[in-house]
Scaffold this motif. Structure first.
Motif, PDB file in Angstrom:
ATOM      1  N   GLN A 269     -46.730 -37.350  55.830  1.00  0.00           N
ATOM      2  CA  GLN A 269     -46.386 -38.151  57.000  1.00  0.00           C
ATOM      3  C   GLN A 269     -46.015 -39.581  56.598  1.00  0.00           C
ATOM      4  O   GLN A 269     -45.062 -40.163  57.118  1.00  0.00           O
ATOM      5  N   LYS A 270     -46.770 -40.141  55.665  1.00  0.00           N
ATOM      6  CA  LYS A 270     -46.470 -41.508  55.226  1.00  0.00           C
ATOM      7  C   LYS A 270     -45.188 -41.558  54.394  1.00  0.00           C
ATOM      8  O   LYS A 270     -44.437 -42.532  54.459  1.00  0.00           O
ATOM      9  N   SER A 271     -44.929 -40.524  53.621  1.00  0.00           N
ATOM     10  CA  SER A 271     -43.684 -40.464  52.854  1.00  0.00           C
ATOM     11  C   SER A 271     -42.484 -40.393  53.786  1.00  0.00           C
ATOM     12  O   SER A 271     -41.463 -41.052  53.554  1.00  0.00           O
TER      13      SER A 271
ATOM     14  N   LEU B 166     -48.902 -53.648  51.100  1.00  0.00           N
ATOM     15  CA  LEU B 166     -47.638 -54.385  51.041  1.00  0.00           C
ATOM     16  C   LEU B 166     -46.952 -54.052  49.725  1.00  0.00           C
ATOM     17  O   LEU B 166     -47.550 -54.207  48.657  1.00  0.00           O
ATOM     18  N   PHE B 167     -45.688 -53.592  49.791  1.00  0.00           N
ATOM     19  CA  PHE B 167     -45.007 -53.215  48.561  1.00  0.00           C
ATOM     20  C   PHE B 167     -43.494 -53.107  48.791  1.00  0.00           C
ATOM     21  O   PHE B 167     -43.015 -53.079  49.923  1.00  0.00           O
ATOM     22  N   ARG B 168     -42.785 -53.060  47.673  1.00  0.00           N
ATOM     23  CA  ARG B 168     -41.329 -52.857  47.722  1.00  0.00           C
ATOM     24  C   ARG B 168     -41.060 -51.357  47.803  1.00  0.00           C
ATOM     25  O   ARG B 168     -41.511 -50.584  46.944  1.00  0.00           O
ATOM     26  N   LYS B 169     -40.302 -50.963  48.787  1.00  0.00           N
ATOM     27  CA  LYS B 169     -39.966 -49.552  48.969  1.00  0.00           C
ATOM     28  C   LYS B 169     -39.261 -48.978  47.738  1.00  0.00           C
ATOM     29  O   LYS B 169     -39.463 -47.820  47.371  1.00  0.00           O
ATOM     30  N   SER B 170     -38.457 -49.804  47.092  1.00  0.00           N
ATOM     31  CA  SER B 170     -37.677 -49.356  45.932  1.00  0.00           C
ATOM     32  C   SER B 170     -38.527 -49.173  44.683  1.00  0.00           C
ATOM     33  O   SER B 170     -38.070 -48.606  43.689  1.00  0.00           O
ATOM     34  N   LYS B 171     -39.786 -49.655  44.736  1.00  0.00           N
ATOM     35  CA  LYS B 171     -40.631 -49.631  43.548  1.00  0.00           C
ATOM     36  C   LYS B 171     -41.904 -48.801  43.721  1.00  0.00           C
ATOM     37  O   LYS B 171     -42.786 -48.850  42.862  1.00  0.00           O
ATOM     38  N   ALA B 172     -42.014 -48.056  44.809  1.00  0.00           N
ATOM     39  CA  ALA B 172     -43.265 -47.337  45.056  1.00  0.00           C
ATOM     40  C   ALA B 172     -43.020 -46.055  45.840  1.00  0.00           C
ATOM     41  O   ALA B 172     -42.032 -45.925  46.567  1.00  0.00           O
ATOM     42  N   CYS B 173     -43.941 -45.116  45.680  1.00  0.00           N
ATOM     43  CA  CYS B 173     -43.911 -43.878  46.461  1.00  0.00           C
ATOM     44  C   CYS B 173     -45.326 -43.317  46.534  1.00  0.00           C
ATOM     45  O   CYS B 173     -46.193 -43.665  45.729  1.00  0.00           O
ATOM     46  N   PHE B 174     -45.559 -42.459  47.523  1.00  0.00           N
ATOM     47  CA  PHE B 174     -46.860 -41.815  47.670  1.00  0.00           C
ATOM     48  C   PHE B 174     -46.898 -40.556  46.813  1.00  0.00           C
ATOM     49  O   PHE B 174     -46.018 -39.706  46.902  1.00  0.00           O
ATOM     50  N   THR B 175     -47.919 -40.457  45.958  1.00  0.00           N
ATOM     51  CA  THR B 175     -48.035 -39.285  45.094  1.00  0.00           C
ATOM     52  C   THR B 175     -48.314 -38.036  45.917  1.00  0.00           C
ATOM     53  O   THR B 175     -49.067 -38.086  46.898  1.00  0.00           O
ATOM     54  N   ASP B 176     -47.728 -36.925  45.516  1.00  0.00           N
ATOM     55  CA  ASP B 176     -47.939 -35.666  46.243  1.00  0.00           C
ATOM     56  C   ASP B 176     -49.165 -34.921  45.735  1.00  0.00           C
ATOM     57  O   ASP B 176     -49.428 -33.794  46.133  1.00  0.00           O
ATOM     58  N   ARG B 177     -49.950 -35.569  44.858  1.00  0.00           N
ATOM     59  CA  ARG B 177     -51.152 -34.919  44.332  1.00  0.00           C
ATOM     60  C   ARG B 177     -52.347 -35.061  45.268  1.00  0.00           C
ATOM     61  O   ARG B 177     -53.381 -34.434  45.059  1.00  0.00           O
ATOM     62  N   LYS B 178     -52.208 -35.905  46.291  1.00  0.00           N
ATOM     63  CA  LYS B 178     -53.280 -36.071  47.268  1.00  0.00           C
ATOM     64  C   LYS B 178     -52.707 -35.930  48.670  1.00  0.00           C
ATOM     65  O   LYS B 178     -51.621 -36.428  48.953  1.00  0.00           O
TER      66      LYS B 178
END
Length: 267
Positions: free
Chosen positions: A71-73, A140-152
């Motif tokens: 959902q967050k991704s 707080l983060f840059r969208k271009s530099k971060a993602c939510f891991t699919d391991r959790k």
């Protein structure tokens, strides 16, 4: 060229919701300084979606809930700005934190992401101990530099390509509205964690079903000083331990269901 200044950085505030009336109003008000506010709602039934639809500063999208990470991704993909502030619906940005956020994203030497410490509120009263003294989250983060891991799939984790800093001001977290509300959250988290365990092929164990919840309560109530929060601490520590117990119960149910399905397809 002389006289040129760095353009002001734009910010997207992102929130996911499901039946958040009583929380979401304060959250939305606290991020009104953002250049866009995007809320992804998983088909609320308590008026949350209608409230958001009528809000002039909010873009609301409905999307079925599978787990917190997916959902967050999905929500992150909706942001039009590189800098994003990702909040839970029961979190509130103070005026002092707002100023720090704006100063941070407009600093040319800013890191790629920032941790926020949180101040927990129990029915509008501070909860100072009970295991959450050092709680912090990437918000707080840059969208271009971060993602939510699919391991959790619960207590989602952000993977950052670069450095992470820590903001000084705390985020306010209204974690506890009433007993049944918090209990339902802990049971939901427990069931989602069980699915995560099941996918990782962690097997149910009766001994751990007794030990883990007991340790959770002892650790948060005694070692992490939950008793200093009085009755509030007792309630929170008990419900957190209940969530751990539910995790093991659900893992057992999933294993039994899987075994039954196996025997049904056997020739």
């Amino acid at each position: 060229m002389a006289g040129l200044s760095t353009p002001k950085q734009k910010l997207s505030a992102l929130i996911i919701t499901y039946n958040e009336m009583g929380y979401i109003e304060r959250c939305i008000d606290s991020v009104s300084f953002a250049d866009e506010i995007i809320v992804v709602d998983s088909f609320s039934t308590d008026g949350t979606f209608e409230y958001l639809m009528d809000h002039p500063k909010v873009k609301v999208i409905q999307n079925p809930f599978e787990n917190f990470t997916s959902q967050k991704s999905f929500t992150l993909k909706q942001a039009t700005n590189d800098w994003v502030l990702f909040l839970d619906a029961d979190e509130v940005v103070t005026k002092s934190l707002q100023k720090e956020i704006i100063a941070t994203i407009n600093n040319p030497e800013a890191d790629e992401a920032y941790w926020f410490y949180r101040k927990f509120m129990f029915q509008n009263q501070p909860l100072n101990f009970s295991g959450w003294q050092t709680d912090k989250n990437h918000r707080l983060f840059r969208k271009s530099k971060a993602c939510f891991t699919d391991r959790k799939i619960v207590h989602e984790t952000l993977e950052v390509d670069g450095k992470s800093g820590i903001l000084k001001e705390k985020l306010i977290h209204y974690c506890y509205k009433d007993y049944e509300d918090y209990k339902s959250k802990m049971l939901k988290y427990g069931r989602l964690k069980a699915k995560e365990d099941f996918y990782k092929e962690k097997h149910f164990n009766y001994l751990m079903m007794v030990v883990k919840p007991a340790w959770k309560f002892f650790n948060h109530y005694i070692i992490r000083l939950g008793f200093l929060d009085g009755k509030k601490g007792m309630t929170i520590c008990y419900l957190n331990a209940l969530g751990v117990l539910e995790r093991f119960k659900e893992r057992k149910r999933l294993e039994k269901k899987n075994e039954l399905a196996y025997y049904l397809v056997m020739p």
